[in-house]
Design an enzyme around this catalytic site. Sequence first.
Site, mmCIF file in Angstrom:
data_model
loop_
_atom_site.group_PDB
_atom_site.id
_atom_site.type_symbol
_atom_site.label_atom_id
_atom_site.label_comp_id
_atom_site.label_asym_id
_atom_site.label_seq_id
_atom_site.Cartn_x
_atom_site.Cartn_y
_atom_site.Cartn_z
ATOM 1 N N HIS A 87 -82.655 -51.573 -11.399
ATOM 2 C CA HIS A 87 -82.199 -52.740 -12.175
ATOM 3 C C HIS A 87 -81.187 -53.580 -11.387
ATOM 4 O O HIS A 87 -80.266 -54.158 -11.972
ATOM 5 C CB HIS A 87 -81.578 -52.322 -13.510
ATOM 6 C CG HIS A 87 -82.541 -51.677 -14.465
ATOM 7 N ND1 HIS A 87 -83.216 -52.370 -15.435
ATOM 8 C CD2 HIS A 87 -82.951 -50.379 -14.592
ATOM 9 C CE1 HIS A 87 -83.982 -51.542 -16.120
ATOM 10 N NE2 HIS A 87 -83.853 -50.327 -15.626
ATOM 11 N N ASN A 160 -85.134 -51.557 -22.647
ATOM 12 C CA ASN A 160 -86.117 -52.248 -21.810
ATOM 13 C C ASN A 160 -86.967 -53.166 -22.680
ATOM 14 O O ASN A 160 -86.897 -53.102 -23.913
ATOM 15 C CB ASN A 160 -87.041 -51.240 -21.118
ATOM 16 C CG ASN A 160 -86.401 -50.622 -19.874
ATOM 17 O OD1 ASN A 160 -85.425 -51.133 -19.336
ATOM 18 N ND2 ASN A 160 -86.965 -49.516 -19.420
ATOM 19 N N HIS A 351 -73.870 -48.076 -20.422
ATOM 20 C CA HIS A 351 -74.050 -46.616 -20.478
ATOM 21 C C HIS A 351 -74.587 -46.227 -21.857
ATOM 22 O O HIS A 351 -73.909 -46.483 -22.863
ATOM 23 C CB HIS A 351 -72.696 -45.951 -20.227
ATOM 24 C CG HIS A 351 -72.740 -44.462 -20.278
ATOM 25 N ND1 HIS A 351 -73.887 -43.736 -20.091
ATOM 26 C CD2 HIS A 351 -71.748 -43.565 -20.472
ATOM 27 C CE1 HIS A 351 -73.603 -42.459 -20.190
ATOM 28 N NE2 HIS A 351 -72.328 -42.317 -20.420
HETATM 29 FE FE1 HDE Z 1 -81.771 -46.550 -16.578
HETATM 30 N N1 HDE Z 1 -80.432 -46.471 -15.066
HETATM 31 N N2 HDE Z 1 -82.282 -44.625 -16.214
HETATM 32 N N3 HDE Z 1 -83.259 -46.609 -17.989
HETATM 33 N N4 HDE Z 1 -81.339 -48.425 -16.958
HETATM 34 C C1 HDE Z 1 -79.671 -47.497 -14.670
HETATM 35 O O1 HDE Z 1 -77.372 -47.328 -14.208
HETATM 36 C C2 HDE Z 1 -81.569 -43.758 -15.479
HETATM 37 C C3 HDE Z 1 -84.095 -45.612 -18.350
HETATM 38 C C4 HDE Z 1 -81.823 -49.207 -17.949
HETATM 39 O O2 HDE Z 1 -78.093 -54.165 -16.685
HETATM 40 C C5 HDE Z 1 -78.639 -47.088 -13.651
HETATM 41 O O3 HDE Z 1 -75.575 -48.691 -13.919
HETATM 42 C C6 HDE Z 1 -82.135 -42.438 -15.571
HETATM 43 C C7 HDE Z 1 -84.769 -45.909 -19.573
HETATM 44 C C8 HDE Z 1 -81.297 -50.543 -17.854
HETATM 45 O O4 HDE Z 1 -76.630 -52.863 -15.704
HETATM 46 C C9 HDE Z 1 -78.876 -45.581 -13.523
HETATM 47 C C10 HDE Z 1 -83.230 -42.565 -16.371
HETATM 48 C C11 HDE Z 1 -84.317 -47.142 -19.932
HETATM 49 C C12 HDE Z 1 -80.441 -50.516 -16.750
HETATM 50 C C13 HDE Z 1 -80.009 -45.337 -14.489
HETATM 51 C C14 HDE Z 1 -83.309 -43.923 -16.779
HETATM 52 C C15 HDE Z 1 -83.377 -47.561 -18.931
HETATM 53 C C16 HDE Z 1 -80.488 -49.184 -16.209
HETATM 54 C C17 HDE Z 1 -78.636 -47.890 -12.385
HETATM 55 C C18 HDE Z 1 -84.235 -41.480 -16.729
HETATM 56 C C19 HDE Z 1 -84.740 -47.959 -21.139
HETATM 57 C C20 HDE Z 1 -79.652 -51.681 -16.203
HETATM 58 C C21 HDE Z 1 -77.398 -48.753 -12.421
HETATM 59 C C22 HDE Z 1 -83.818 -40.670 -17.751
HETATM 60 C C23 HDE Z 1 -84.336 -47.378 -22.379
HETATM 61 C C24 HDE Z 1 -78.356 -51.841 -16.921
HETATM 62 C C25 HDE Z 1 -76.667 -48.302 -13.572
HETATM 63 C C26 HDE Z 1 -77.628 -53.049 -16.392
HETATM 64 C C27 HDE Z 1 -79.756 -48.767 -15.116
HETATM 65 C C28 HDE Z 1 -80.481 -44.121 -14.716
HETATM 66 C C29 HDE Z 1 -84.362 -44.425 -17.587
HETATM 67 C C30 HDE Z 1 -82.735 -48.847 -19.012
HETATM 68 C C31 HDE Z 1 -79.175 -45.060 -12.150
HETATM 69 C C32 HDE Z 1 -81.605 -41.206 -14.891
HETATM 70 C C33 HDE Z 1 -85.750 -45.019 -20.324
HETATM 71 C C34 HDE Z 1 -81.607 -51.717 -18.761
HETATM 72 O O5 HDE Z 1 -77.750 -44.856 -13.937
#
Ligand code: HDE
Length: 694
Positions: A87, A160, A351
């Site tokens: 992202h 999402n 978060h």
């Molecule tokens: Fe994320 N995801 N994600 N994700 N995600 C990040 O956090 C992660 C997942 C989502 O505009 C990271 O600060 C794991 C689902 C958005 O700043 C990180 C898993 C959904 C954003 C991370 C998921 C999301 C992130 C990278 C598997 C939809 C951007 C930078 C379990 C519900 C937020 C950060 C923004 C960002 C981890 C899966 C949505 C790496 C481990 C499912 C919208 O922490």
Amino acid sequence: MLRGDCVDKSSLNQKRVVDENSKDKQLEQFRVNNEGKSLTTNQAVKISNDEESLKAGIRGPTLMEDFHFREKITHFDHERIPERVVHARGYAAHGVFELYESMKDFTKAGFLQEPGTKTPVFTRFSNVAGSLGSADTVRDVRGFAVKFYTQEGNYDLVGNNIPVFFIQDAVKFPDLIHAVKPEPHNEIPQAATAHDTFWDFIANNQESAHMVMWQMSDRTIPRSWRMMEGFGVHTFRFVNEEGKAHFVKFHWKPALGVHSLVWDEAQKISGKDPDFQRRDLWESIEHGNFAEYELGVQMIDEADEFMFDFDILDATKIWPEEIVPVKIFGKMTLNRNVDNVFAETEQVAFHPGNVVPGIDFTNDPLLQGRLFSYIDTQLIRLGGPNFTEIPINRAVCPFHNNQRNGYSRQRIDVGQVSYHKNSLANNTPSTSTAKEGGFVHYAEKVEGRIIQARSDSFKDHFSQARLFWNSMTPPEKQHIIDAFIFEVGKVQNLNVRQQVVDMFVRVDKEMADRVADGIGVNRPTGEQVNVTASSPALSQENTIKVPYTLKVGVLIGNGFTGAEVKKTVKTLRKYGVTVDIVGEKQGKVRGTDGLSVNVNDTFLTMDPVLFDALYVVGGTADNQAKFNFDIQYYINESFRHYKPIGFASTGVPFFSASNAKVGPGIVFATNDSDFDKTFVKAIATQRFWNRDIY
Ligand code: HDE
């Protein structure tokens, strides 16, 4: 320290004090306007020379004692921070969330109690795979993250634009992301899933089937962030004052409906305007056309947890809206652009673990893993544990605890005591009971042996993938097949291609056969799953269709009929359509009746892919041959992208010379006395999929 208007819940039943501007007021003290000021160092010493460094002799070496030079270069050398690991490419805006209807029967969350309550929000949209500088319109899932600055602390809904996810267990997330990112040996391709490692991952991790169907659909090439849905994806819990819980899934519904680009257009926009989506949001807000989304939840009573033919904790499953309806309870309006993208959009830290009393977690294993990941990544990205003090991340309520120190600590905690329990500060800061507003985790009963395995109830990967397919209209199905052929057709390894069609035959035999034919592998031998149900809510054809804020290119030269053009443009504007006048060169063009129109764009500065519709007025120009050629290019492109095209009486010869054919969405002023209204209706429809473009 600055205080928000937060309620001290220790005095129960006190009327909630609400200030929708509390976040703006808080940010105000951090805003700095440098205009008209003297140039200084960071130590506030005024600078006398910013053109030459201090040298020993006019042609001599630079001296170390030039503190301004040292400071300026050092700061510059350190002005990058790591981009988000996923992202990275994103853009955000401020706004407000207003509650329509009390949700107190289901949740005690303070911002969901009194109708009319307004809560400041900050919303960031993003692409998952690409780097910070990648193009906006690539085929990808869009992030939809909302931070609510509530009176009980920050609540983040980090969702999402697709309601399901690729995997069921967070431990697989690094594998998924490694597979989707550019391949490590050559760092190709940027921001694209059309490559071997991604499809190899998919074929060997079949829990992704449902998500991939969404990903190959038009959902991953949205026309605008203002025209896409948002989903919390996971199952969360609402808990009310009595401690009763419901399982919930969150939904954002855009006021403008759900609309998409076509794939050819999306790829061209990546070159013509890589900032297409951020520009769209920025300009809409600047023009006062605020982006609006309603918020709702699907709710399932705890007693009904096992009533469905899918596991409600599985993030690869939806709860079909026809079975569990979405209850809408409020509206978000994004109404203010950021002042500084780095300070706000880049430094914001979302978060899913940021919850407030009344909203709680479930055992969804994907959610559980996310609860660890976000703070962990922010520690490195934002340089230590004090990122909650960065202005955009601050709660509007003051916070008090015994955490201390760390890089770049801003606050100055006074007093001797930094531990709990204590007697020297009368055991403060003190904990709060649930009644006093303290967060008390939901007391879910959990039992079982420690085990590394997946529940059998998570193992049906294809029924809902087929439900999605069944819910698509024929054009939507065709787009999915084309997307598969494009994506898997770019895979070099034939074995991976074969594995993909062998996997997706489980969704639909005909679809898999057509993909196999398109990419030169054997038709699969497997069978599709036996699911006949569909969910009409999944088709974009059933969405809201309005002309508001859509962009029309008016292609014009000299000699137009003033009254006719004036009437049409007036009607377009009346319905909120954005009009852009495009001609041979910037400046004025004149009509036969003396009316002159200001041309603000040329055929070079714009492109048909940047418009939702064309109004072809035509006319004469200095270089008539080129003018004719440019207009025909605009018509041909828009025609094959299924867009509405309106022809003024002077525009008809341009129609005749183009590849466009009479048919849906092609409107002529010459045979329609209500042309302006018919054209507005066509613009609202956006795409005419039943048009024969070949
Ligand atoms: Fe994320 N995801 N994600 N994700 N995600 C990040 O956090 C992660 C997942 C989502 O505009 C990271 O600060 C794991 C689902 C958005 O700043 C990180 C898993 C959904 C954003 C991370 C998921 C999301 C992130 C990278 C598997 C939809 C951007 C930078 C379990 C519900 C937020 C950060 C923004 C960002 C981890 C899966 C949505 C790496 C481990 C499912 C919208 O922490």
